[in-house]
Design a protein around this motif. Structure first.
Motif, PDB file in Angstrom:
ATOM      1  N   THR A  23       0.778  -1.147  -0.027  1.00  0.00           N
ATOM      2  CA  THR A  23       0.146  -0.037   0.168  1.00  0.00           C
ATOM      3  C   THR A  23       0.824   1.256   0.083  1.00  0.00           C
ATOM      4  O   THR A  23       1.920   1.408   0.841  1.00  0.00           O
ATOM      5  CB  THR A  23      -0.873  -0.049   1.033  1.00  0.00           C
ATOM      6  N   ARG A  24       0.696   2.096  -0.920  1.00  0.00           N
ATOM      7  CA  ARG A  24       1.188   3.479  -1.024  1.00  0.00           C
ATOM      8  C   ARG A  24       0.449   4.699  -0.829  1.00  0.00           C
ATOM      9  O   ARG A  24      -0.457   4.663  -1.606  1.00  0.00           O
ATOM     10  CB  ARG A  24       2.042   3.598  -2.265  1.00  0.00           C
ATOM     11  N   ILE A  25       0.563   5.360   0.107  1.00  0.00           N
ATOM     12  CA  ILE A  25      -0.198   6.460   0.346  1.00  0.00           C
ATOM     13  C   ILE A  25       0.522   7.800   0.005  1.00  0.00           C
ATOM     14  O   ILE A  25       1.451   7.992   0.396  1.00  0.00           O
ATOM     15  CB  ILE A  25      -0.844   6.529   1.960  1.00  0.00           C
ATOM     16  N   ALA A  26      -0.084   8.632  -0.899  1.00  0.00           N
ATOM     17  CA  ALA A  26       0.658   9.713  -1.526  1.00  0.00           C
ATOM     18  C   ALA A  26       0.870  10.662  -0.384  1.00  0.00           C
ATOM     19  O   ALA A  26      -0.009  10.833   0.369  1.00  0.00           O
ATOM     20  CB  ALA A  26      -0.070  10.255  -2.851  1.00  0.00           C
ATOM     21  N   ASP A  27       1.994  11.639  -0.370  1.00  0.00           N
ATOM     22  CA  ASP A  27       2.058  12.434   0.391  1.00  0.00           C
ATOM     23  C   ASP A  27       0.972  13.463   0.532  1.00  0.00           C
ATOM     24  O   ASP A  27       0.773  14.161   1.430  1.00  0.00           O
ATOM     25  CB  ASP A  27       3.459  13.259   0.112  1.00  0.00           C
ATOM     26  N   ARG A  28       0.424  13.956  -0.656  1.00  0.00           N
ATOM     27  CA  ARG A  28      -0.752  14.805  -0.592  1.00  0.00           C
ATOM     28  C   ARG A  28      -1.914  14.260   0.158  1.00  0.00           C
ATOM     29  O   ARG A  28      -2.660  15.107   0.639  1.00  0.00           O
ATOM     30  CB  ARG A  28      -1.110  15.330  -2.221  1.00  0.00           C
ATOM     31  N   VAL A  29      -2.375  13.023   0.167  1.00  0.00           N
ATOM     32  CA  VAL A  29      -3.390  12.441   1.051  1.00  0.00           C
ATOM     33  C   VAL A  29      -3.045  12.593   2.402  1.00  0.00           C
ATOM     34  O   VAL A  29      -3.705  13.133   3.072  1.00  0.00           O
ATOM     35  CB  VAL A  29      -3.448  10.967   0.507  1.00  0.00           C
ATOM     36  N   VAL A  30      -1.708  12.317   2.940  1.00  0.00           N
ATOM     37  CA  VAL A  30      -1.355  12.316   4.258  1.00  0.00           C
ATOM     38  C   VAL A  30      -1.412  13.984   4.528  1.00  0.00           C
ATOM     39  O   VAL A  30      -1.930  14.323   5.747  1.00  0.00           O
ATOM     40  CB  VAL A  30       0.075  11.996   4.511  1.00  0.00           C
ATOM     41  N   SER A  35      -4.105  18.433   7.383  1.00  0.00           N
ATOM     42  CA  SER A  35      -4.715  19.772   7.577  1.00  0.00           C
ATOM     43  C   SER A  35      -6.122  20.016   8.166  1.00  0.00           C
ATOM     44  O   SER A  35      -6.306  20.670   8.952  1.00  0.00           O
ATOM     45  CB  SER A  35      -4.965  20.278   6.026  1.00  0.00           C
ATOM     46  N   GLN A  36      -6.718  18.610   8.011  1.00  0.00           N
ATOM     47  CA  GLN A  36      -8.025  18.492   8.520  1.00  0.00           C
ATOM     48  C   GLN A  36      -7.925  18.128  10.077  1.00  0.00           C
ATOM     49  O   GLN A  36      -8.559  18.975  10.975  1.00  0.00           O
ATOM     50  CB  GLN A  36      -8.677  17.354   8.118  1.00  0.00           C
ATOM     51  N   ALA A  37      -6.680  17.707  10.635  1.00  0.00           N
ATOM     52  CA  ALA A  37      -6.529  17.287  11.819  1.00  0.00           C
ATOM     53  C   ALA A  37      -6.205  18.938  12.699  1.00  0.00           C
ATOM     54  O   ALA A  37      -6.722  19.135  13.727  1.00  0.00           O
ATOM     55  CB  ALA A  37      -5.490  16.320  12.245  1.00  0.00           C
ATOM     56  N   ALA A  38      -5.560  19.546  11.942  1.00  0.00           N
ATOM     57  CA  ALA A  38      -5.054  20.767  12.457  1.00  0.00           C
ATOM     58  C   ALA A  38      -6.530  21.585  12.588  1.00  0.00           C
ATOM     59  O   ALA A  38      -6.621  22.327  13.709  1.00  0.00           O
ATOM     60  CB  ALA A  38      -4.172  21.488  11.583  1.00  0.00           C
ATOM     61  N   ARG A  39      -7.199  21.585  11.712  1.00  0.00           N
ATOM     62  CA  ARG A  39      -8.542  22.281  11.746  1.00  0.00           C
ATOM     63  C   ARG A  39      -9.348  21.878  13.074  1.00  0.00           C
ATOM     64  O   ARG A  39     -10.048  22.526  13.729  1.00  0.00           O
ATOM     65  CB  ARG A  39      -9.510  22.250  10.387  1.00  0.00           C
ATOM     66  N   GLU A  40      -9.303  20.530  13.180  1.00  0.00           N
ATOM     67  CA  GLU A  40     -10.063  19.946  14.513  1.00  0.00           C
ATOM     68  C   GLU A  40      -9.565  20.374  15.426  1.00  0.00           C
ATOM     69  O   GLU A  40     -10.359  20.564  16.599  1.00  0.00           O
ATOM     70  CB  GLU A  40      -9.872  18.535  14.360  1.00  0.00           C
ATOM     71  N   VAL A  69       7.575   6.683   7.762  1.00  0.00           N
ATOM     72  CA  VAL A  69       7.761   8.132   8.494  1.00  0.00           C
ATOM     73  C   VAL A  69       7.116   8.965   7.905  1.00  0.00           C
ATOM     74  O   VAL A  69       7.477   9.457   6.681  1.00  0.00           O
ATOM     75  CB  VAL A  69       9.088   8.200   8.979  1.00  0.00           C
ATOM     76  N   ALA A  70       6.237  10.020   8.560  1.00  0.00           N
ATOM     77  CA  ALA A  70       5.547  11.109   7.830  1.00  0.00           C
ATOM     78  C   ALA A  70       6.214  12.214   8.750  1.00  0.00           C
ATOM     79  O   ALA A  70       6.187  12.396   9.846  1.00  0.00           O
ATOM     80  CB  ALA A  70       4.230  10.966   7.851  1.00  0.00           C
ATOM     81  N   HIS A  71       6.885  13.181   7.829  1.00  0.00           N
ATOM     82  CA  HIS A  71       7.426  14.550   8.397  1.00  0.00           C
ATOM     83  C   HIS A  71       6.466  15.619   7.949  1.00  0.00           C
ATOM     84  O   HIS A  71       6.179  15.936   6.631  1.00  0.00           O
ATOM     85  CB  HIS A  71       8.969  14.835   8.028  1.00  0.00           C
ATOM     86  N   VAL A  72       5.787  16.039   8.972  1.00  0.00           N
ATOM     87  CA  VAL A  72       4.713  17.027   8.807  1.00  0.00           C
ATOM     88  C   VAL A  72       5.110  18.624   9.005  1.00  0.00           C
ATOM     89  O   VAL A  72       5.758  18.776  10.071  1.00  0.00           O
ATOM     90  CB  VAL A  72       3.469  16.484   9.740  1.00  0.00           C
ATOM     91  N   VAL A  99      -2.682  11.271  11.972  1.00  0.00           N
ATOM     92  CA  VAL A  99      -1.953  10.718  10.793  1.00  0.00           C
ATOM     93  C   VAL A  99      -1.548   9.225  11.309  1.00  0.00           C
ATOM     94  O   VAL A  99      -1.631   8.355  10.515  1.00  0.00           O
ATOM     95  CB  VAL A  99      -0.730  11.418  10.470  1.00  0.00           C
ATOM     96  N   GLY A 100      -1.084   8.905  12.709  1.00  0.00           N
ATOM     97  CA  GLY A 100      -0.649   7.693  12.920  1.00  0.00           C
ATOM     98  C   GLY A 100      -1.871   6.908  13.058  1.00  0.00           C
ATOM     99  O   GLY A 100      -1.554   5.734  12.537  1.00  0.00           O
ATOM    100  N   THR A 101      -3.114   7.181  13.659  1.00  0.00           N
ATOM    101  CA  THR A 101      -4.259   6.330  13.565  1.00  0.00           C
ATOM    102  C   THR A 101      -4.827   6.019  12.128  1.00  0.00           C
ATOM    103  O   THR A 101      -5.127   5.055  11.899  1.00  0.00           O
ATOM    104  CB  THR A 101      -5.376   7.196  14.453  1.00  0.00           C
ATOM    105  N   LEU A 102      -4.877   7.112  11.426  1.00  0.00           N
ATOM    106  CA  LEU A 102      -5.443   6.792  10.168  1.00  0.00           C
ATOM    107  C   LEU A 102      -4.694   6.236   8.884  1.00  0.00           C
ATOM    108  O   LEU A 102      -5.353   5.398   8.052  1.00  0.00           O
ATOM    109  CB  LEU A 102      -6.230   8.208   9.588  1.00  0.00           C
TER     110      LEU A 102
END
Length: 131
Positions: A23-30, A35-40, A69-72, A99-102
């Motif tokens: 499974t490869r999740i694109a950087d833009r998806v993360v 962004s949504q988590a920051a809004r929350e 690893v995701a550097h945000v 990000v870790g959970t989802l």
């Protein structure tokens, strides 16, 4: 037939169907999730403010073949006056957790960049400067 070929074809060597592939999740998806988590974490942006946006760089986690690893980096606009440090801590904590959970990525750090401060309506520019 050699014993190596027989071992390869044995039922023990077959990987179950649900565990094959990658499974490869694109950087833009993360980044959208961050962004949504920051809004929350922050709630509604200040008047005339922009909602948070994020950039993400995903790399393989050293020593963990299946983990990444995701550097945000999150860019926010905050109301002023306010506890800037508390807002940034809340954003870091919530973004790393979501990000870790989802997406199941390790988030060693979340860099929060405060782009602008917006005066609250009670401290608006119409009051002039205070000495």
């Amino acid at each position: 037939m050699s014993t190596a070929a027989e071992a390869f074809r044995s039922p023990q060597a077959v990987v179950p169907q649900g565990e094959r592939g990658a499974t490869r999740i694109a950087d833009r998806v993360v980044a959208k999730i961050a962004s949504q988590a920051a809004r929350e974490a922050l709630g509604a942006p200040p008047p005339d403010g922009s909602p948070p946006h994020a950039t993400v760089s995903v790399h393989p986690r050293p020593g963990h073949s299946a983990n990444q690893v995701a550097h945000v980096r999150v860019h926010v606009e905050l109301g002023y006056p306010g506890d800037i440090g508390a807002h940034c801590r809340a954003v870091r904590r919530h973004v790393a957790e979501r990000v870790g959970t989802l997406v199941g990525m390790h988030v060693p750090e979340v860099a929060v960049h405060v782009e602008r401060l917006h005066l609250s309506p009670a401290h608006g520019a119409d009051q002039g400067r205070i000495r």
